[in-house]
Design a protein around this motif. Structure first.
Motif, mmCIF file in Angstrom:
data_model
loop_
_atom_site.group_PDB
_atom_site.id
_atom_site.type_symbol
_atom_site.label_atom_id
_atom_site.label_comp_id
_atom_site.label_asym_id
_atom_site.label_seq_id
_atom_site.Cartn_x
_atom_site.Cartn_y
_atom_site.Cartn_z
ATOM 1 N N UNK A 37 38.180 23.189 31.299
ATOM 2 C CA UNK A 37 37.636 24.547 31.316
ATOM 3 C C UNK A 37 38.456 25.492 32.198
ATOM 4 N N UNK A 38 39.703 25.171 32.462
ATOM 5 C CA UNK A 38 40.477 26.030 33.342
ATOM 6 C C UNK A 38 41.209 27.104 32.556
ATOM 7 N N UNK A 39 40.525 28.207 32.355
ATOM 8 C CA UNK A 39 41.152 29.347 31.717
ATOM 9 C C UNK A 39 41.455 30.425 32.740
ATOM 10 N N UNK A 40 41.438 30.072 34.023
ATOM 11 C CA UNK A 40 41.545 31.110 35.037
ATOM 12 C C UNK A 40 42.889 31.824 35.050
ATOM 13 N N UNK A 41 43.973 31.176 34.676
ATOM 14 C CA UNK A 41 45.268 31.855 34.635
ATOM 15 C C UNK A 41 45.183 33.013 33.641
ATOM 16 N N UNK A 42 44.727 32.738 32.459
ATOM 17 C CA UNK A 42 44.574 33.784 31.438
ATOM 18 C C UNK A 42 43.501 34.790 31.852
ATOM 19 N N UNK A 43 42.421 34.300 32.460
ATOM 20 C CA UNK A 43 41.360 35.213 32.902
ATOM 21 C C UNK A 43 41.891 36.229 33.904
ATOM 22 N N UNK A 44 42.665 35.773 34.878
ATOM 23 C CA UNK A 44 43.212 36.682 35.889
ATOM 24 C C UNK A 44 44.111 37.721 35.218
ATOM 25 N N UNK A 45 44.970 37.286 34.312
ATOM 26 C CA UNK A 45 45.845 38.241 33.621
ATOM 27 C C UNK A 45 45.046 39.228 32.783
ATOM 28 N N UNK A 46 44.009 38.744 32.103
ATOM 29 C CA UNK A 46 43.151 39.639 31.309
ATOM 30 C C UNK A 46 42.451 40.665 32.203
ATOM 31 N N UNK A 47 41.906 40.209 33.326
ATOM 32 C CA UNK A 47 41.222 41.112 34.260
ATOM 33 C C UNK A 47 42.181 42.197 34.732
ATOM 34 N N UNK A 48 43.379 41.790 35.133
ATOM 35 C CA UNK A 48 44.359 42.757 35.630
ATOM 36 C C UNK A 48 44.821 43.706 34.528
ATOM 37 N N UNK A 49 45.099 43.167 33.346
ATOM 38 C CA UNK A 49 45.566 44.004 32.238
ATOM 39 C C UNK A 49 44.516 45.052 31.860
ATOM 40 N N UNK A 50 43.257 44.675 31.877
ATOM 41 C CA UNK A 50 42.186 45.615 31.514
ATOM 42 C C UNK A 50 41.971 46.699 32.566
ATOM 43 N N UNK A 51 42.493 46.484 33.753
ATOM 44 C CA UNK A 51 42.299 47.444 34.830
ATOM 45 C C UNK A 51 43.550 48.254 35.161
ATOM 46 N N UNK A 52 44.593 48.059 34.383
ATOM 47 C CA UNK A 52 45.804 48.850 34.588
ATOM 48 C C UNK A 52 45.515 50.318 34.340
ATOM 49 N N UNK A 53 46.075 51.164 35.193
ATOM 50 C CA UNK A 53 45.976 52.603 35.008
ATOM 51 C C UNK A 53 47.341 53.189 35.268
ATOM 52 N N UNK A 54 47.910 53.780 34.241
ATOM 53 C CA UNK A 54 49.254 54.324 34.385
ATOM 54 C C UNK A 54 50.226 53.226 34.749
ATOM 55 N N UNK A 55 51.161 53.538 35.613
ATOM 56 C CA UNK A 55 52.150 52.548 36.006
ATOM 57 C C UNK A 55 51.912 51.989 37.388
ATOM 58 N N UNK A 56 50.671 52.025 37.871
ATOM 59 C CA UNK A 56 50.388 51.612 39.239
ATOM 60 C C UNK A 56 49.866 50.194 39.372
ATOM 61 N N UNK A 57 49.558 49.811 40.614
ATOM 62 C CA UNK A 57 49.039 48.472 40.884
ATOM 63 C C UNK A 57 47.547 48.385 40.561
ATOM 64 N N UNK A 58 47.036 47.166 40.590
ATOM 65 C CA UNK A 58 45.619 46.910 40.360
ATOM 66 C C UNK A 58 45.071 46.221 41.608
ATOM 67 N N UNK A 59 43.872 46.637 42.028
ATOM 68 C CA UNK A 59 43.205 45.968 43.140
ATOM 69 C C UNK A 59 42.377 44.813 42.572
ATOM 70 N N UNK A 60 42.522 43.644 43.186
ATOM 71 C CA UNK A 60 41.843 42.433 42.717
ATOM 72 C C UNK A 60 41.038 41.853 43.873
ATOM 73 N N UNK A 61 39.703 41.923 43.753
ATOM 74 C CA UNK A 61 38.816 41.421 44.794
ATOM 75 C C UNK A 61 38.468 39.963 44.492
ATOM 76 N N UNK A 62 39.016 39.065 45.289
ATOM 77 C CA UNK A 62 38.870 37.633 45.035
ATOM 78 C C UNK A 62 37.413 37.177 44.979
ATOM 79 N N UNK A 63 36.589 37.575 45.941
ATOM 80 C CA UNK A 63 35.193 37.115 45.982
ATOM 81 C C UNK A 63 34.423 37.579 44.743
ATOM 82 N N UNK A 64 34.613 38.825 44.365
ATOM 83 C CA UNK A 64 33.916 39.354 43.193
ATOM 84 C C UNK A 64 34.290 38.570 41.928
#
Length: 177
Positions: A37-64
């Motif tokens: 059940x380890x889909x976390x690599x893809x999950x992290x990339x999906x989370x980040x990709x969905x939160x991209x705005x323009x050409x900037x960085x994405x904030x990723x809150x580990x606990x959340x």
């Protein structure tokens, strides 16, 4: 140039799939049994990709995100560290459990942004999969940073960058940008 008020999301690239391939290859070579059940690599990339705005960085809150994905924070930290080590991401900082991450444009980038700028900033390689996928001798191909190569990626995706397809069932409200 025109734009739409609809939400377009991101333009996903070949490195999205390549990350999973590379992770499986490394686990197999290390003799590790793949976690079912380890889909976390893809999950992290999906989370980040969905939160991209323009050409900037994405904030990723580990606990959340650990809570959302029902995985330990340590596992998410290990996944992000692996993605940074393999240049799918660049870590600009981690303060109080919130990481500031840049996404390699071969993973994803947003319409109306220039993937070359982020690629140049972090000298990101262009990461792709072999045509044969996991059956190939080298399933993951990492092309070292090359400005001309990123120019070609830009030209090949120009239609999606400048005029992305709208998936809204209500249609688009186009206005001058």
């Amino acid at each position: 140039m025109t734009s739409c008020t609809c939400d377009f999301g991101t333009i996903c690239g070949p490195a999205m799939m390549a990350a999973g391939f590379l992770r499986r290859i490394e686990e197999r070579e290390a003799g590790k049994k793949r976690r079912s059940k380890d889909g976390t690599t893809r999950n992290v990339l999906d989370i980040l990709a969905c939160r991209l705005q323009g050409g900037g960085p994405v904030l990723f809150e580990f606990a959340h995100w650990a809570d959302e994905l029902d995985v330990p924070v340590a596992q998410l930290r290990e996944v992000v560290a692996w993605l940074v080590e393999n240049q799918f991401l660049a870590l600009e900082g981690d303060v109080d459990g919130v990481a500031r991450l840049w996404v390699n444009p071969s993973v994803a980038f947003t319409p109306w942004s220039d993937p070359r700028l982020t690629a140049t900033r972090y000298r990101f390689p262009y990461i792709t999969t072999a045509e044969e996928g996991m059956a190939a001798e080298r399933p993951v191909i990492v092309h070292p940073y090359d400005a001309d190569g990123w120019d070609e990626v830009y030209r090949q995706n120009l239609h999606m960058i400048e005029d992305p397809f709208c998936f809204s069932s209500a249609g688009c409200a186009v206005h001058d940008r």
